[in-house]
Write a protein that holds these residues in place. Structure first.
Motif, PDB file in Angstrom:
ATOM      1  N   LEU A   1       0.862  -1.168   0.053  1.00 38.51           N
ATOM      2  CA  LEU A   1      -0.019  -0.074   0.005  1.00 38.51           C
ATOM      3  C   LEU A   1       0.770   1.449  -0.113  1.00 38.51           C
ATOM      4  O   LEU A   1       0.466   2.449  -0.556  1.00 38.51           O
ATOM      5  N   TYR A   2       1.986   1.093   0.594  1.00 38.37           N
ATOM      6  CA  TYR A   2       2.925   2.318   0.795  1.00 38.37           C
ATOM      7  C   TYR A   2       3.434   2.570  -0.884  1.00 38.37           C
ATOM      8  O   TYR A   2       3.424   3.710  -1.360  1.00 38.37           O
ATOM      9  N   GLY A   3       3.628   1.450  -1.474  1.00 35.77           N
ATOM     10  CA  GLY A   3       4.055   1.690  -3.072  1.00 35.77           C
ATOM     11  C   GLY A   3       2.960   2.411  -3.885  1.00 35.77           C
ATOM     12  O   GLY A   3       3.326   3.162  -4.713  1.00 35.77           O
ATOM     13  N   ALA A   4       1.730   1.766  -3.610  1.00 37.93           N
ATOM     14  CA  ALA A   4       0.578   2.245  -4.341  1.00 37.93           C
ATOM     15  C   ALA A   4       0.462   3.974  -3.838  1.00 37.93           C
ATOM     16  O   ALA A   4      -0.012   4.716  -4.813  1.00 37.93           O
TER      17      ALA A   4
ATOM     18  N   ALA B   1      -0.121   3.839   7.148  1.00 38.59           N
ATOM     19  CA  ALA B   1      -0.260   3.231   8.460  1.00 38.59           C
ATOM     20  C   ALA B   1      -2.006   3.262   8.836  1.00 38.59           C
ATOM     21  O   ALA B   1      -2.279   2.248   9.093  1.00 38.59           O
ATOM     22  N   ARG B   2      -2.372   4.310   8.709  1.00 38.88           N
ATOM     23  CA  ARG B   2      -3.851   4.237   9.402  1.00 38.88           C
ATOM     24  C   ARG B   2      -4.605   3.340   8.439  1.00 38.88           C
ATOM     25  O   ARG B   2      -5.634   2.664   8.867  1.00 38.88           O
TER      26      ARG B   2
ATOM     27  N   ILE C   1      -3.038  -4.424  11.688  1.00 35.72           N
ATOM     28  CA  ILE C   1      -1.704  -4.415  12.181  1.00 35.72           C
ATOM     29  C   ILE C   1      -1.696  -3.113  12.908  1.00 35.72           C
ATOM     30  O   ILE C   1      -2.408  -2.041  12.651  1.00 35.72           O
ATOM     31  N   ARG C   2      -0.760  -3.041  13.865  1.00 34.61           N
ATOM     32  CA  ARG C   2      -0.669  -1.853  14.941  1.00 34.61           C
ATOM     33  C   ARG C   2       0.144  -0.756  13.855  1.00 34.61           C
ATOM     34  O   ARG C   2       1.065  -1.122  13.018  1.00 34.61           O
ATOM     35  N   GLN C   3      -0.257   0.634  13.981  1.00 36.74           N
ATOM     36  CA  GLN C   3       0.374   1.488  13.286  1.00 36.74           C
ATOM     37  C   GLN C   3       1.711   1.625  13.381  1.00 36.74           C
ATOM     38  O   GLN C   3       2.441   1.771  12.552  1.00 36.74           O
ATOM     39  N   PRO C   4       2.322   1.611  14.664  1.00 39.27           N
ATOM     40  CA  PRO C   4       3.911   1.488  14.764  1.00 39.27           C
ATOM     41  C   PRO C   4       4.674   0.364  13.981  1.00 39.27           C
ATOM     42  O   PRO C   4       5.645   0.630  13.248  1.00 39.27           O
ATOM     43  N   ALA C   5       4.024  -0.718  13.784  1.00 37.47           N
ATOM     44  CA  ALA C   5       4.348  -1.871  12.965  1.00 37.47           C
ATOM     45  C   ALA C   5       4.286  -1.658  11.623  1.00 37.47           C
ATOM     46  O   ALA C   5       5.256  -1.884  10.922  1.00 37.47           O
ATOM     47  N   ALA C   6       3.343  -0.972  11.296  1.00 38.47           N
ATOM     48  CA  ALA C   6       3.413  -0.660   9.882  1.00 38.47           C
ATOM     49  C   ALA C   6       4.198   0.370   9.431  1.00 38.47           C
ATOM     50  O   ALA C   6       4.951   0.250   8.400  1.00 38.47           O
ATOM     51  N   ILE C   7       4.402   1.353  10.322  1.00 40.04           N
ATOM     52  CA  ILE C   7       5.323   2.277   9.804  1.00 40.04           C
ATOM     53  C   ILE C   7       6.719   1.768  10.047  1.00 40.04           C
ATOM     54  O   ILE C   7       7.618   2.031   8.932  1.00 40.04           O
ATOM     55  N   GLN C   8       7.085   0.923  10.882  1.00 41.18           N
ATOM     56  CA  GLN C   8       8.386   0.086  10.924  1.00 41.18           C
ATOM     57  C   GLN C   8       8.642  -0.486   9.519  1.00 41.18           C
ATOM     58  O   GLN C   8       9.853  -0.551   9.087  1.00 41.18           O
ATOM     59  N   ALA C   9       7.524  -1.165   8.983  1.00 36.45           N
ATOM     60  CA  ALA C   9       7.686  -2.095   7.724  1.00 36.45           C
ATOM     61  C   ALA C   9       8.126  -1.002   6.589  1.00 36.45           C
ATOM     62  O   ALA C   9       8.822  -1.598   5.734  1.00 36.45           O
TER      63      ALA C   9
END
Length: 177
Positions: free
Chosen positions: A91-94, A114-115, A123-131
């Motif tokens: 989704l970040y690529g998108a 992340a939201r 997924i927790r937002q901090p985990a998404a941001i970490q990824a």
């Protein structure tokens, strides 16, 4: 809110009473509250409208991809944490593909993704941001990011994501599920 421009002529002509219904009583009116207003020529921030448009497009794309995964038997909300991280990278690529070049690869975009991915996968937002922050440290995350980038670019023009770049294909190709 009503604002009378020509109060004197209306009061003198008997159009406006004093509210009590007694003729001849002095008319009193409380002053209208002053609200700072923006000149009509000034429009809302272009940046905020772009952000809203991007948010809407990402929600639509994420919902389409989540549905595709669910139809093919992959429930993202019940998937392992690594699959959810792959979803965040996709989704970040998108998001990078759909946003203007000047707004790509910043913390605000990562937070927006992340939201959305939190709402779609749990997924927790901090985990998404970490990824998202560690995309280059993992070939799987990078592959998901690239597929999201390509898929969203194609989707923006043709209103569908080719199977080779879909979230389901990329996740199942890079995760042992």
């Amino acid at each position: 809110m009503f604002s009378l421009i020509r109060q004197e002529s209306l009061v003198q002509g008997g159009v406006i009473g004093n509210g009590g219904g007694i003729e001849g009583a002095p008319f009193t009116q409380s002053p209208a509250p002053e609200h700072p207003s923006r000149p009509k020529s000034e429009s809302p921030s272009v940046e905020s409208s772009d952000k809203t448009e991007l948010f809407t497009k990402l929600h639509i794309l994420a919902a389409l991809q989540e549905r595709d995964c669910r139809v093919k038997g992959l429930a993202l909300t019940e998937a392992p944490e690594v699959v959810r991280a792959y979803t965040a990278a996709w989704l970040y690529g998108a998001a990078c593909a759909l946003s203007p070049r000047a707004n790509r690869h910043n913390d605000a975009l990562a937070g927006l993704v992340a939201r959305i991915v939190h709402r779609k996968t749990g997924i927790r937002q901090p985990a998404a941001i970490q990824a998202i922050a560690t995309l280059t440290s993992s070939s799987e995350l990078l592959a998901c990011y690239r597929a999201g980038l390509e898929g969203a670019e194609f989707w923006a023009e043709h209103q569908f994501v080719p199977p080779a770049f879909s979230l389901y294909e990329v996740v199942t190709g890079n995760a042992f599920i």
